[in-house]
Design a protein around this motif. Structure first.
Motif, PDB file in Angstrom:
ATOM      1  N   ARG A   9     150.554  81.148  50.455  1.00 24.96           N
ATOM      2  CA  ARG A   9     149.891  80.987  51.754  1.00 24.96           C
ATOM      3  C   ARG A   9     148.390  81.704  51.849  1.00 24.96           C
ATOM      4  N   ALA A  10     148.765  82.841  50.722  1.00 28.36           N
ATOM      5  CA  ALA A  10     147.437  83.733  50.722  1.00 28.36           C
ATOM      6  C   ALA A  10     146.288  82.883  49.797  1.00 28.36           C
ATOM      7  N   VAL A  41     161.815  81.744  48.416  1.00 26.13           N
ATOM      8  CA  VAL A  41     161.535  83.150  48.039  1.00 26.13           C
ATOM      9  C   VAL A  41     160.390  83.700  48.670  1.00 26.13           C
ATOM     10  N   PRO A  42     160.570  84.653  49.651  1.00 28.88           N
ATOM     11  CA  PRO A  42     159.655  85.275  50.676  1.00 28.88           C
ATOM     12  C   PRO A  42     158.047  85.684  49.715  1.00 28.88           C
ATOM     13  N   GLU A  43     158.306  86.033  48.558  1.00 30.79           N
ATOM     14  CA  GLU A  43     157.061  86.452  47.790  1.00 30.79           C
ATOM     15  C   GLU A  43     156.084  85.381  47.348  1.00 30.79           C
ATOM     16  N   SER A  44     156.818  84.332  46.853  1.00 30.07           N
ATOM     17  CA  SER A  44     156.270  82.966  46.478  1.00 30.07           C
ATOM     18  C   SER A  44     155.663  82.343  47.505  1.00 30.07           C
ATOM     19  N   PHE A  61     155.524  79.996  41.098  1.00 31.87           N
ATOM     20  CA  PHE A  61     155.425  80.163  42.581  1.00 31.87           C
ATOM     21  C   PHE A  61     155.865  79.089  43.375  1.00 31.87           C
ATOM     22  N   VAL A  62     155.436  77.707  42.952  1.00 31.98           N
ATOM     23  CA  VAL A  62     156.003  76.610  43.596  1.00 31.98           C
ATOM     24  C   VAL A  62     157.357  76.462  43.656  1.00 31.98           C
ATOM     25  N   GLN A  63     158.068  76.944  42.502  1.00 36.21           N
ATOM     26  CA  GLN A  63     159.493  76.763  42.448  1.00 36.21           C
ATOM     27  C   GLN A  63     160.160  77.733  43.261  1.00 36.21           C
ATOM     28  N   GLY A  64     159.544  78.990  43.344  1.00 28.97           N
ATOM     29  CA  GLY A  64     159.883  80.134  44.100  1.00 28.97           C
ATOM     30  C   GLY A  64     159.860  79.487  45.625  1.00 28.97           C
ATOM     31  N   ALA A  65     158.738  79.173  46.118  1.00 27.33           N
ATOM     32  CA  ALA A  65     158.696  78.621  47.583  1.00 27.33           C
ATOM     33  C   ALA A  65     159.520  77.579  47.814  1.00 27.33           C
TER      34      ALA A  65
END
Length: 748
Positions: A681-682, A673-676, A665-669
């Motif tokens: 955030r959640a 990447v919107p999902e990451s 998720f860190v790499q996607g953020a």
């Protein structure tokens, strides 16, 4: 029996007195007195013991009684042997001759009286006879020495023959008694139960003198049966067509050849209903050996036959799915391999393991799991052709025997078809269930020349499919066996790793997202083996869990990490990973307390990291253990949140200190990447509202660090701030600082 016992004692004492009288003139009186007293004491003792144990009244004797008889015979013979040797040394020949006569009588009596226990008789004769030979030898009379020897040999032979005859007679009596009992039992059973009937034919094989029971079994009156061909009654409607079963053909041939037969099972048709009869008969012959027909007995064994068929079916078929079981599959595979060898062809064996089936059992219960297995078997049965036999090996494992596997494309398409068919959703008890399948295939005789070897090869191919995450089909390759052997050797080395001091710990810093200061370290296990070198944790940790070695290894990690943490400033924490196997160990909490006490580390400086997989194990009590860990003041971290079977219920039940966001998720953020971004955030918002901290894992670039800080994660762990390091390098991070004053500054 008591009078006979006293007679034997008195006779033995009289023999002892005679021996004393023979030796009075030439043997030491003291010896004679002691010897006679010992003889009397022995025989009196034996008499009262036999009388107390009521030995002679028994039909059988125990092993201990037999040993006692042997010891008694040896003791009595030894006393007479001592007398013979002493007489040979000191007495004159007449005294020796008198004593030998007494002993000879006792030897003959032993051979006669102890025929039921020939071994005891042999002991007495051999000891006494040997002493007689030695006594005459001491006197110097060679002729009587040889005579004593010959007499001993003769008595030994006679004893053996008598014992053998006695045993044979007893065996014959027992066999005769058993036969009589069997005949009596059969007659009583025949007369009382009414299960059997008598039947009789003439020379033309027609029924004569039909018994009422036989008529009842046929469903006709005795008058209607008399004179009818026996085979016509048995064959029913098939008598007119001539289409007899093989059993009826066999019966007809035996009657034609006038042969006796016993327990012959034949199918019969009685009033349109198929029944099974068990028939036995022998030809009737008169004194001139003239044949007059057959006389026999029969019984209806339809229920027994049906029960036997049912038992046979249960022994070869799985009761839950109705598919062939392991036994029938192995038989079918063996036959397929024989045909392949005979026709120079190929056969195949597929092993199928269901993916995610355990989660269904754990969450919905075994009844739902059983119904799901029944649905799986229906789907497998629907795609089988005459070329395949599908069965269940056990649990969630199925197998398929392919009789003709010469077409490799067909094997690939069949494996894909199985996976696609079993991966479709199931509707079970108003639940929509999603599972998958992994398949491993072996081809015989290429991948194994025996059933066991071929199954092993298919199992290795299946193991590879499971390693790939499931939903895959792999065929066996020789390197899979090499991999399995390497795994076995590595497991053996892993079992010795603790004793050989092959483990070490690396420490990766966890820093504050705001200041970059070190807040703690995560202890990471490393294994360096002389044979394998540095082994990846991803390789040996699962192996340790499978081999049930993770508990002792985890204890070593906990104790070592706590001791090392005591060298750091008092604000720095140490995080230690704990597996589900460790948490289910009843001694885990005691071990943690012991590690803290032994090292002196305060409980608040220890953080235990767990993954969501611990909640998937039903009945382990993981939640209760985690509650006790929190009650002790130890921090609790939920690792890899969002990558497994994430459930907010875990966070509701257990008060974690920290939630660790996976590096994916860190790499996607960082890549926007919107999902990451939404997931991080959640997680941060949820953790803040629950009073928990968040740690972002795998930060390797400045862009990732900035994104983590922007999203609100409080702690960061990754290569950007430090790779896993040895204990001395971790300690150097705090060099030059006053340990008592450090409050979390980052010394890089």
């Amino acid at each position: 029996m008591q009078k006979n016992g006293w007679t034997k004692v008195i006779a033995s004492i009289v023999c002892g007195l005679l021996a004393v009288q023979f030796g009075m003139s030439s043997v030491n009186p003291v010896f004679l007195f002691v010897w006679f007293a010992s003889l009397c004491g022995l025989y009196l003792h034996l008499h009262f013991k036999v009388r107390r144990d009521n030995l002679w009244q028994r039909k059988t004797i125990s092993r201990s009684d037999t040993i006692m008889t042997h010891v008694s015979a040896a003791a009595g013979a030894s006393l007479w042997a001592i007398a013979l040797v002493v007489f040979g040394l000191t007495a004159d020949p007449p005294a020796m001759l008198g004593l030998w006569s007494i002993v000879l009588c006792l030897m003959v009596g032993s051979a006669m009286l102890l025929s039921a226990i020939p071994s005891s008789s042999l002991i007495f004769i051999l000891i006494s006879g040997t002493a007689s030979c030695f006594g005459w030898y001491l006197i110097g009379d060679l002729q009587l020495t040889l005579t004593a020897f010959a007499t001993t040999v003769l008595l030994v032979s006679s004893c053996l023959m008598t014992g053998r005859a006695f045993v044979e007679r007893k065996i014959a009596e027992a066999n005769l008694h058993e036969k009589n009992e069997t005949v009596s039992l059969l007659l009583r059973e025949f007369e009382d139960t009414g299960a059997d009937w008598l039947w009789q034919t003439d020379t033309s094989r027609r029924i004569t003198h039909a018994s009422p029971r036989f008529a009842h079994a046929v469903g006709l009156s005795p008058g209607d049966i008399d004179g009818k061909p026996f085979l016509q009654l048995v064959a029913g409607q098939s008598w007119d067509s001539g289409k007899f079963s093989s059993e009826l053909h066999d019966l007809a041939e035996r009657l034609k050849r006038r042969e006796s037969f016993s327990n012959l099972i034949v199918p019969v048709e009685i009033q349109g209903e198929l029944r099974w009869w068990e028939l036995s008969a022998s030809p009737k012959m008169d004194e001139s050996n003239v044949f007059h027909g057959f006389r026999g007995v029969g019984s209806d064994v339809t229920e027994q036959r049906e029960s036997a068929d049912k038992i046979s079916h249960m022994a070869r078929y799985d009761t839950l799915t109705g598919l062939p079981n392991r036994l029938q599959l192995m038989e079918a595979l063996g036959k397929a391999m024989q045909n392949s060898d005979q026709w120079n062809g190929r056969c195949g064996f597929m092993m199928i393991d269901l993916d995610r089936f355990k989660a269904v059992n754990d969450t919905l219960g075994h009844p739902v799991g059983d119904r799901l297995l029944a649905r799986v078997s229906e789907r497998l049965r629907s795609i089988m052709s005459k070329n395949e036999l599908c069965g269940r090996l056990g649990g969630d494992e199925f197998a398929i025997v392919i009789k003709d596997a010469n077409d490799s494309h067909y094997m690939e398409s069949l494996g894909k078809k199985i996976i696609d068919t079993l991966s479709k959703p199931y509707e079970v008890d108003q639940h929509t269930l999603y599972i998958g399948a992994s398949v491993g295939t072996a081809i015989g005789p290429r991948d194994g020349r025996t059933v066991e070897m071929l199954m092993r090869s298919a199992d290795l191919a299946l193991y590879r499919s499971k390693d790939q995450g499931g939903g895959a089909h792999n065929q066996y390759e020789p390197k899979l066996h090499v991999h399995a052997e390497e795994r076995r050797v590595m497991e053996m080395a892993l079992r010795k790793a603790l004793d050989n001091d092959e483990f070490s710990l690396n420490y990766q810093p966890v820093v504050s997202a705001d200041t970059g200061g070190v807040l703690g370290f995560e202890a990471l296990l490393r294994w360096t083996n002389p044979e394998f070198g540095v082994v990846s944790p991803a390789k040996f940790i699962p192996l340790a869990e499978d081999a049930r070695l993770i508990v002792p290894i985890g204890e070593w990690v906990m104790r070592t990490a706590c001791k090392e943490a005591m060298k750091w400033p008092s604000t720095i924490k140490i995080a230690v990973n704990a597996s589900a196997d460790q948490l289910s160990d009843p001694d885990f909490l005691d071990m943690v307390v012991s590690a803290l006490q032994e090292s002196g580390l305060p409980a608040h400086r220890l953080e235990i990291e767990v993954t969501e997989s611990i909640f998937m194990r039903e009945g382990t009590g993981a939640a209760e253990v985690l509650d006790q860990i929190i009650a002790m003041g130890i921090n609790l971290s939920l690792d890899d949140f969002g990558t497994g079977y994430s459930s907010l219920g875990y966070l509701r039940k257990t008060r974690f200190t920290t939630i660790k966001v996976d590096r994916s998720f860190v790499q996607g953020a960082a890549k926007k990447v919107p999902e990451s971004l939404a997931i991080i955030r959640a997680v941060v918002a949820m953790a803040d509202s629950l009073g928990m901290s968040t740690t972002a894992e795998g930060a390797e670039t400045e862009d990732e660090v900035k994104m983590i800080q922007k999203l609100g994660c409080r702690k960061i762990q990754g290569y950007y701030f430090g790779r896993p390091m040895i204990a001395s390098d971790a300690l150097e991070l705090f060099a030059g600082y006053d340990m008592s004053q450090i409050r979390g500054g980052y010394a890089a």
